[in-house]
Design a protein around this motif. Structure first.
Motif, mmCIF file in Angstrom:
data_model
loop_
_atom_site.group_PDB
_atom_site.id
_atom_site.type_symbol
_atom_site.label_atom_id
_atom_site.label_comp_id
_atom_site.label_asym_id
_atom_site.label_seq_id
_atom_site.Cartn_x
_atom_site.Cartn_y
_atom_site.Cartn_z
ATOM 1 N N HIS A 1 55.612 41.867 -13.095
ATOM 2 C CA HIS A 1 55.188 42.559 -11.877
ATOM 3 C C HIS A 1 53.754 42.217 -11.470
ATOM 4 O O HIS A 1 53.374 42.449 -10.316
ATOM 5 C CB HIS A 1 55.340 44.066 -12.056
ATOM 6 C CG HIS A 1 56.766 44.518 -12.044
ATOM 7 N ND1 HIS A 1 57.124 45.850 -12.166
ATOM 8 C CD2 HIS A 1 57.924 43.823 -11.933
ATOM 9 C CE1 HIS A 1 58.449 45.959 -12.125
ATOM 10 N NE2 HIS A 1 58.945 44.733 -11.980
ATOM 11 N N HIS A 2 52.969 41.719 -12.411
ATOM 12 C CA HIS A 2 51.570 41.370 -12.121
ATOM 13 C C HIS A 2 51.302 39.887 -12.356
ATOM 14 O O HIS A 2 50.143 39.482 -12.508
ATOM 15 C CB HIS A 2 50.634 42.215 -12.989
ATOM 16 C CG HIS A 2 50.746 43.689 -12.744
ATOM 17 N ND1 HIS A 2 50.191 44.313 -11.652
ATOM 18 C CD2 HIS A 2 51.389 44.667 -13.438
ATOM 19 C CE1 HIS A 2 50.463 45.610 -11.686
ATOM 20 N NE2 HIS A 2 51.193 45.848 -12.751
ATOM 21 N N SER A 3 52.356 39.091 -12.354
ATOM 22 C CA SER A 3 52.216 37.680 -12.731
ATOM 23 C C SER A 3 51.357 36.883 -11.744
ATOM 24 O O SER A 3 50.644 35.961 -12.153
ATOM 25 C CB SER A 3 53.594 37.024 -12.878
ATOM 26 O OG SER A 3 54.347 37.149 -11.670
ATOM 27 N N LEU A 4 51.405 37.212 -10.461
ATOM 28 C CA LEU A 4 50.619 36.457 -9.485
ATOM 29 C C LEU A 4 49.122 36.641 -9.727
ATOM 30 O O LEU A 4 48.357 35.666 -9.780
ATOM 31 C CB LEU A 4 50.987 36.891 -8.062
ATOM 32 C CG LEU A 4 50.349 36.096 -6.919
ATOM 33 C CD1 LEU A 4 50.737 34.628 -6.992
ATOM 34 C CD2 LEU A 4 50.729 36.686 -5.566
ATOM 35 N N GLY A 5 48.694 37.895 -9.882
ATOM 36 C CA GLY A 5 47.286 38.162 -10.145
ATOM 37 C C GLY A 5 46.833 37.593 -11.479
ATOM 38 O O GLY A 5 45.740 37.027 -11.591
ATOM 39 N N LEU A 6 47.676 37.717 -12.512
ATOM 40 C CA LEU A 6 47.334 37.182 -13.835
ATOM 41 C C LEU A 6 47.245 35.665 -13.802
ATOM 42 O O LEU A 6 46.356 35.072 -14.438
ATOM 43 C CB LEU A 6 48.375 37.632 -14.859
ATOM 44 C CG LEU A 6 48.374 39.129 -15.193
ATOM 45 C CD1 LEU A 6 49.595 39.489 -16.036
ATOM 46 C CD2 LEU A 6 47.090 39.522 -15.924
ATOM 47 N N PHE A 7 48.159 35.032 -13.067
ATOM 48 C CA PHE A 7 48.158 33.575 -12.977
ATOM 49 C C PHE A 7 46.858 33.058 -12.368
ATOM 50 O O PHE A 7 46.195 32.172 -12.924
ATOM 51 C CB PHE A 7 49.358 33.118 -12.140
ATOM 52 C CG PHE A 7 49.398 31.651 -11.849
ATOM 53 C CD1 PHE A 7 49.669 30.735 -12.856
ATOM 54 C CD2 PHE A 7 49.167 31.180 -10.562
ATOM 55 C CE1 PHE A 7 49.702 29.367 -12.584
ATOM 56 C CE2 PHE A 7 49.200 29.821 -10.282
ATOM 57 C CZ PHE A 7 49.474 28.920 -11.296
ATOM 58 N N GLY B 1 44.062 34.759 -12.007
ATOM 59 C CA GLY B 1 42.943 35.176 -12.836
ATOM 60 C C GLY B 1 42.705 34.195 -13.974
ATOM 61 O O GLY B 1 41.556 33.835 -14.276
ATOM 62 N N ALA B 2 43.792 33.750 -14.607
ATOM 63 C CA ALA B 2 43.673 32.769 -15.690
ATOM 64 C C ALA B 2 43.157 31.435 -15.169
ATOM 65 O O ALA B 2 42.292 30.801 -15.797
ATOM 66 C CB ALA B 2 45.032 32.593 -16.375
ATOM 67 N N LEU B 3 43.673 30.997 -14.002
ATOM 68 C CA LEU B 3 43.185 29.749 -13.412
ATOM 69 C C LEU B 3 41.701 29.836 -13.083
ATOM 70 O O LEU B 3 40.946 28.876 -13.281
ATOM 71 C CB LEU B 3 43.977 29.417 -12.150
ATOM 72 C CG LEU B 3 45.395 28.881 -12.325
ATOM 73 C CD1 LEU B 3 46.015 28.596 -10.957
ATOM 74 C CD2 LEU B 3 45.421 27.627 -13.190
ATOM 75 N N PHE B 4 41.278 31.000 -12.576
ATOM 76 C CA PHE B 4 39.863 31.187 -12.258
ATOM 77 C C PHE B 4 38.993 31.030 -13.503
ATOM 78 O O PHE B 4 37.988 30.304 -13.497
ATOM 79 C CB PHE B 4 39.639 32.566 -11.629
ATOM 80 C CG PHE B 4 38.204 33.001 -11.609
ATOM 81 C CD1 PHE B 4 37.288 32.399 -10.766
ATOM 82 C CD2 PHE B 4 37.759 34.007 -12.456
ATOM 83 C CE1 PHE B 4 35.958 32.785 -10.756
ATOM 84 C CE2 PHE B 4 36.438 34.407 -12.457
ATOM 85 C CZ PHE B 4 35.531 33.795 -11.599
#
Length: 224
Positions: free
Chosen positions: A7-13, A15-18
Motif C-alpha cells: 500500500h505504500h510501495s510508491l513512496g517507499l520506492f 524514498g529509497a531511490l532518493f
C-alpha cells in the motif's frame, strides 16, 4: 507487513531511490572535489568535511528548489489552465477553484472528509491551499539555502584568485547564481510541459499519469 509495504510501495520506492542517489552524489562529488583540490595544489577533504561543505550544499539545494518550484507551479497552474486531451489537465469545463459541493467543503463534507475540510473559516481556507503552501515554503527555503551556500562557495573561489568577496545581495544579483538557478528551472519546465503534451497522444497502460490505451486523443482529464 506485506500489505503495508504494497500500500505504500510508491513512496517507499522513490524514498529509497532518493537516498541511494543522494549517497551516490555525495560519494562522486567528494572524489570530484578532491580531484580539483589536488589539481590546485591544495589539501583534500575528508568525506565528513565534504558533506558539510558549501560545494555539496549548493549542489543539493539548487536541485531541490527547482523541483519544488516545478510542483508548485504545476499544482497552481492546473487550477485554471487547461490542456485539451491531456490527463494532466482538468476537464475543460472545470477550470477554477470549483464549487464547495465539488470539493466536499463545509456542509458538503462527508463522514470521511478531513476535519479541516468541514469546519469552515480560516482553517478550511488554509487546508484548501495547504499543498501549494507547503511546496512554496520548501521552494523558498531551498532557494535561500542555495543562495547562501552558493555565496560561500563563490567567495571561496574568489579568495583563491585574490579577489574581494561578494555580499549576499551582490551574489544574488550575480550571473553565477542565476546560471545555477535557471539551468535547473528550464529543464523542469521542459519536463512538465512535455509530460502534459506527450500524454495527449502517447499511452502507458495501467498508469494514472496516462489515459486508458483506447481513450480518444482529445479526451481531457481522464486517467488510466
Amino acid at each position: 507487513m506485506r500489505r503495508a509495504l504494497r500500500h505504500h510501495s510508491l513512496g517507499l520506492f522513490f524514498g529509497a531511490l532518493f537516498l541511494l542517489s543522494l549517497a551516490g552524489q555525495a560519494f562522486a562529488g567528494w572524489h570530484a572535489s578532491n580531484a580539483e583540490q589536488a589539481a590546485d595544489g591544495l589539501g583534500t577533504l575528508s568525506f565528513g568535511r565534504y558533506l558539510v561543505s558549501s560545494d555539496f550544499a549548493v549542489d543539493i539545494t539548487e536541485n531541490w528548489q527547482s523541483e519544488y518550484l516545478q510542483f508548485l507551479l504545476f499544482i497552481t497552474a492546473t487550477v485554471w489552465l487547461l490542456q485539451r486531451g491531456s490527463p494532466e489537465s482538468k476537464e475543460l469545463d472545470k477550470a477554477g477553484l470549483e464549487s464547495d459541493e465539488d470539493q466536499k467543503v463545509g456542509k458538503y463534507a462527508d463522514e470521511r472528509s478531513p476535519r479541516w475540510a468541514a469546519v469552515g473559516g480560516i482553517r478550511t481556507t488554509v487546508f484548501s491551499w495547504s499543498l501549494a503552501l507547503v511546496m512554496g515554503t520548501i521552494f523558498l527555503v531551498s532557494w535561500l539555502a542555495q543562495s547562501i551556500a552558493g555565496q560561500v562557495a563563490f567567495n571561496e573561489a574568489r579568495l583563491g584568485r585574490r579577489q574581494d568577496p561578494l555580499t549576499w545581495t551582490e551574489y544574488v544579483a550575480n550571473a553565477d547564481f542565476w546560471s545555477r538557478t535557471l539551468q535547473n528551472w528550464q529543464s523542469e519546465f521542459l519536463a512538465v510541459g512535455s509530460m502534459a503534451v506527450l500524454a495527449i497522444y502517447l499511452r502507458q497502460r495501467g498508469s494514472p499519469e496516462s489515459k486508458p490505451v483506447g481513450e480518444a486523443h482529445d479526451a481531457t482529464g481522464v486517467e488510466g
